[in-house]
Enzyme design. Structure first.
Site, PDB file in Angstrom:
ATOM      1  CD  GLU A  16      -3.197  -0.852   2.152  1.00 20.94           C
ATOM      2  OE1 GLU A  16      -4.299  -0.239   1.770  1.00 20.94           O
ATOM      3  OE2 GLU A  16      -3.028  -1.157   3.260  1.00 20.94           O
ATOM      4  CG  HIS A  30      -2.687   3.353   5.370  1.00 17.09           C
ATOM      5  ND1 HIS A  30      -4.108   3.263   5.758  1.00 17.09           N
ATOM      6  CD2 HIS A  30      -2.610   1.495   5.705  1.00 17.09           C
ATOM      7  CE1 HIS A  30      -4.608   2.304   5.222  1.00 17.09           C
ATOM      8  NE2 HIS A  30      -4.110   1.057   5.030  1.00 17.09           N
ATOM      9  CG  HIS A  46      -4.940  -1.745   8.863  1.00 15.82           C
ATOM     10  ND1 HIS A  46      -4.632  -3.167   9.338  1.00 15.82           N
ATOM     11  CD2 HIS A  46      -5.670  -1.034   8.332  1.00 15.82           C
ATOM     12  CE1 HIS A  46      -4.042  -2.901   8.050  1.00 15.82           C
ATOM     13  NE2 HIS A  46      -4.756  -1.161   7.593  1.00 15.82           N
ATOM     14  CG  HIS A  92      -8.306  -0.814   5.003  1.00 17.99           C
ATOM     15  ND1 HIS A  92      -7.728  -0.463   3.541  1.00 17.99           N
ATOM     16  CD2 HIS A  92      -7.344  -1.437   5.358  1.00 17.99           C
ATOM     17  CE1 HIS A  92      -6.173  -0.839   3.340  1.00 17.99           C
ATOM     18  NE2 HIS A  92      -6.321  -0.940   4.625  1.00 17.99           N
TER      19      HIS A  92
END
Ligand code: ZN
Length: 235
Positions: A75, A94, A96, A165
């Site tokens: 990603e 980023h 979760h 996500h």
């Protein structure tokens, strides 16, 4: 050289794990101050284990430039396309982190509930990957095209949620992006706690702006605490 910056990036990885934002997954990057078309990010590995030697350099097409030929996260396009779209952004997280997920899947908006999370602004955009790749994807931002659509959804915001996500938080520096990632998770948790009690009195847009500017003056204070805690925890 960027020795100090790479050390800071390695510490940021450990902090984000220790504060419950990253687990075995997720990543943080920083733009190369000497070449704005490149950024630094760890090779593919668990964030809590990252050292400065584990960091590779990636360009805005997502190509890794590493003399040892190491790979980085699938990603990486989250990072490359946001850096391309947002010259003001110099660090990206980023994650979760779990409390954020309910807001991406219900239409219930994540909004600033306290003075520590004014950076969230009026509302937090939600990225719906299904709109761009259909109904059978694994939800990962696996291409430049998907990275671009995520950057479009983020727009000028500081945080975007990714449906089913996680989220992405951006900043002008590692410290600011880390702060925002941690307080996005905190805000989500508080909002989930407050919602059953009644109507939430959120910060106004003006309060959000003023508190955000105020907190930006003090990013080093929590950073030093989080750093100490993360280093102690990893001994
Ligand atoms: Zn992810």
């Amino acid at each position: 050289m960027n020795t100090e910056l790479l050390k800071e990036l390695a510490i940021a990885n450990r902090i984000l794990f220790n504060e419950g934002v990253l687990d075995g997954f997720g990543h943080i990057s920083v733009r190369n101050p000497e070449d704005s078309t490149r950024f630094f990010i760890a090779r593919t590995m668990a964030p809590a284990l990252v050292t400065p030697d584990d960091i590779v350099e990636v360009d805005l097409d997502g190509v890794v430039h590493d003399s040892q030929g190491r790979k980085t996260y699938t990603e990486r396009y989250i990072h490359s396309e946001i850096y391309r779209a947002r010259p003001d952004v110099h660090a990206i997280v980023h994650s979760h982190s779990p409390s954020v997920i309910p807001f991406g899947v219900t239409g219930y908006q994540l909004r600033p509930i306290c003075h520590m999370s004014g950076f969230l602004g009026a509302t937090t955009p939600v990225y719906e990957i299904r709109d761009f790749i259909g109904e059978t994807s694994d939800l990962l931002v696996r291409s430049q095209k998907l990275g671009r659509t995520l950057a479009d959804t983020l727009g000028k915001a500081t945080v975007a949620l990714m449906r089913g996500h996680g989220s992405v938080a951006v900043g002008e520096s590692i410290k600011q992006a880390v702060y925002r990632a941690i307080y996005t998770e905190n805000n989500a948790r508080l909002q989930l706690q407050a919602a059953p009690l009644g109507n939430i009195n959120f910060l106004t847009e003006g309060e959000a702006q003023a508190t955000s500017a105020m907190n930006d003056e003090h990013l080093d204070r929590p950073w030093q605490l989080w750093k100490r805690r993360a280093l102690e925890a990893s001994q």
